[in-house]
Design a protein around this motif. Structure first.
Motif, PDB file in Angstrom:
ATOM      1  N   ASN A 192       0.831  -1.207   0.000  1.00 19.03           N
ATOM      2  CA  ASN A 192       0.000   0.000   0.000  1.00 19.03           C
ATOM      3  C   ASN A 192       0.865   1.256   0.000  1.00 19.03           C
ATOM      4  O   ASN A 192       0.618   2.191  -0.762  1.00 19.03           O
ATOM      5  CB  ASN A 192      -0.942   0.016   1.204  1.00 19.03           C
ATOM      6  CG  ASN A 192      -2.005  -1.051   1.128  1.00 19.03           C
ATOM      7  OD1 ASN A 192      -2.308  -1.583   0.061  1.00 19.03           O
ATOM      8  ND2 ASN A 192      -2.582  -1.387   2.264  1.00 19.03           N
ATOM      9  N   ARG A 193       1.869   1.275   0.849  1.00 22.44           N
ATOM     10  CA  ARG A 193       2.742   2.449   0.940  1.00 22.44           C
ATOM     11  C   ARG A 193       3.530   2.655  -0.347  1.00 22.44           C
ATOM     12  O   ARG A 193       3.642   3.777  -0.844  1.00 22.44           O
ATOM     13  CB  ARG A 193       3.683   2.326   2.131  1.00 22.44           C
ATOM     14  CG  ARG A 193       2.963   2.485   3.451  1.00 22.44           C
ATOM     15  CD  ARG A 193       3.899   2.295   4.618  1.00 22.44           C
ATOM     16  NE  ARG A 193       3.164   2.399   5.887  1.00 22.44           N
ATOM     17  CZ  ARG A 193       3.645   2.056   7.050  1.00 22.44           C
ATOM     18  NH1 ARG A 193       4.885   1.581   7.144  1.00 22.44           N
ATOM     19  NH2 ARG A 193       2.924   2.188   8.141  1.00 22.44           N
ATOM     20  N   SER A 194       4.077   1.573  -0.881  1.00 22.79           N
ATOM     21  CA  SER A 194       4.874   1.726  -2.106  1.00 22.79           C
ATOM     22  C   SER A 194       3.998   2.150  -3.284  1.00 22.79           C
ATOM     23  O   SER A 194       4.430   2.931  -4.131  1.00 22.79           O
ATOM     24  CB  SER A 194       5.647   0.448  -2.428  1.00 22.79           C
ATOM     25  OG  SER A 194       4.778  -0.606  -2.757  1.00 22.79           O
ATOM     26  N   THR A 195       2.771   1.659  -3.327  1.00 28.30           N
ATOM     27  CA  THR A 195       1.843   2.066  -4.389  1.00 28.30           C
ATOM     28  C   THR A 195       1.517   3.545  -4.275  1.00 28.30           C
ATOM     29  O   THR A 195       1.589   4.287  -5.260  1.00 28.30           O
ATOM     30  CB  THR A 195       0.542   1.232  -4.319  1.00 28.30           C
ATOM     31  OG1 THR A 195       0.861  -0.152  -4.469  1.00 28.30           O
ATOM     32  CG2 THR A 195      -0.451   1.654  -5.393  1.00 28.30           C
ATOM     33  N   ALA A 196       1.196   3.988  -3.075  1.00 26.59           N
ATOM     34  CA  ALA A 196       0.798   5.380  -2.872  1.00 26.59           C
ATOM     35  C   ALA A 196       1.956   6.348  -3.088  1.00 26.59           C
ATOM     36  O   ALA A 196       1.754   7.464  -3.581  1.00 26.59           O
ATOM     37  CB  ALA A 196       0.225   5.560  -1.464  1.00 26.59           C
ATOM     38  N   LEU A 197       3.159   5.940  -2.743  1.00 23.01           N
ATOM     39  CA  LEU A 197       4.312   6.850  -2.791  1.00 23.01           C
ATOM     40  C   LEU A 197       5.195   6.636  -4.023  1.00 23.01           C
ATOM     41  O   LEU A 197       6.282   7.214  -4.106  1.00 23.01           O
ATOM     42  CB  LEU A 197       5.135   6.707  -1.508  1.00 23.01           C
ATOM     43  CG  LEU A 197       4.365   6.990  -0.216  1.00 23.01           C
ATOM     44  CD1 LEU A 197       5.227   6.718   0.997  1.00 23.01           C
ATOM     45  CD2 LEU A 197       3.814   8.412  -0.209  1.00 23.01           C
ATOM     46  N   LYS A 198       4.694   5.847  -4.968  1.00 18.63           N
ATOM     47  CA  LYS A 198       5.459   5.558  -6.190  1.00 18.63           C
ATOM     48  C   LYS A 198       5.820   6.857  -6.918  1.00 18.63           C
ATOM     49  O   LYS A 198       4.982   7.743  -7.091  1.00 18.63           O
ATOM     50  CB  LYS A 198       4.618   4.660  -7.101  1.00 18.63           C
ATOM     51  CG  LYS A 198       5.291   4.241  -8.380  1.00 18.63           C
ATOM     52  CD  LYS A 198       4.477   3.232  -9.169  1.00 18.63           C
ATOM     53  CE  LYS A 198       3.041   3.667  -9.286  1.00 18.63           C
ATOM     54  NZ  LYS A 198       2.171   2.732  -9.959  1.00 18.63           N
ATOM     55  N   GLY A 199       7.074   6.972  -7.292  1.00 17.84           N
ATOM     56  CA  GLY A 199       7.525   8.122  -8.069  1.00 17.84           C
ATOM     57  C   GLY A 199       8.017   9.298  -7.239  1.00 17.84           C
ATOM     58  O   GLY A 199       8.521  10.270  -7.786  1.00 17.84           O
TER      59      GLY A 199
END
Length: 145
Positions: free
Chosen positions: A116-123
């Protein structure tokens, strides 16, 4: 003086981001543990890291009022994720501990939380994340009396 509509403000965008993130979390959590909510998962994580919190401290951490947290904790107890016992040193407080099912849920939740965190903070770069964190903390400080 011209006022922006509520939907065109930065504060609306923050709220929109939070709601989108919670929706993503709920979807991903329910695929692994169908009977748990985002708030319940958050409480499990908090209790797994430190079981010494009071109900009011947990309520503050998850932004819930006392009645809501009491209801949520009762549901979690009924689902056998946690056990509440009277604190022998202070009968006004409850000791909350994770059950075997709660501990298993934590194990299942850790990769979901990372996803969830990596998806939301991608880029985002590390510098951008630090800057965003600082800016959001300033908003919180401005609103806290």
């Amino acid at each position: 003086m011209k006022f922006n509509t509520p939907t065109s403000t930065i504060l609306y965008s923050i709220e929109e981001s939070i709601k989108a993130y919670r929706k993503l979390c709920a979807k991903n959590i329910s695929e692994v543990i169908p009977d748990i909510t985002v708030d319940q998962a958050l409480i499990l994580v908090i209790l797994s890291e430190n079981g010494g919190y009071t109900q009011m401290e947990i309520a503050d951490m998850v932004f819930k009022d006392y009645a809501s947290i009491t209801r949520i904790l009762k549901l979690m107890e009924d689902k056998d994720y946690l056990k509440k016992e009277v604190n022998v040193h202070d009968r006004r407080r409850s000791l909350m501990t994770l059950t075997a099912r709660g501990k298993k849920a934590i194990t299942l939740l850790h990769p979901i939380i990372k996803l969830n965190r990596s998806t939301a903070l991608k880029g985002f770069t590390e510098v951008e994340l630090v800057q965003l964190f600082d800016l959001l903390k300033r908003i919180t400080k401005n609103c806290t009396l």
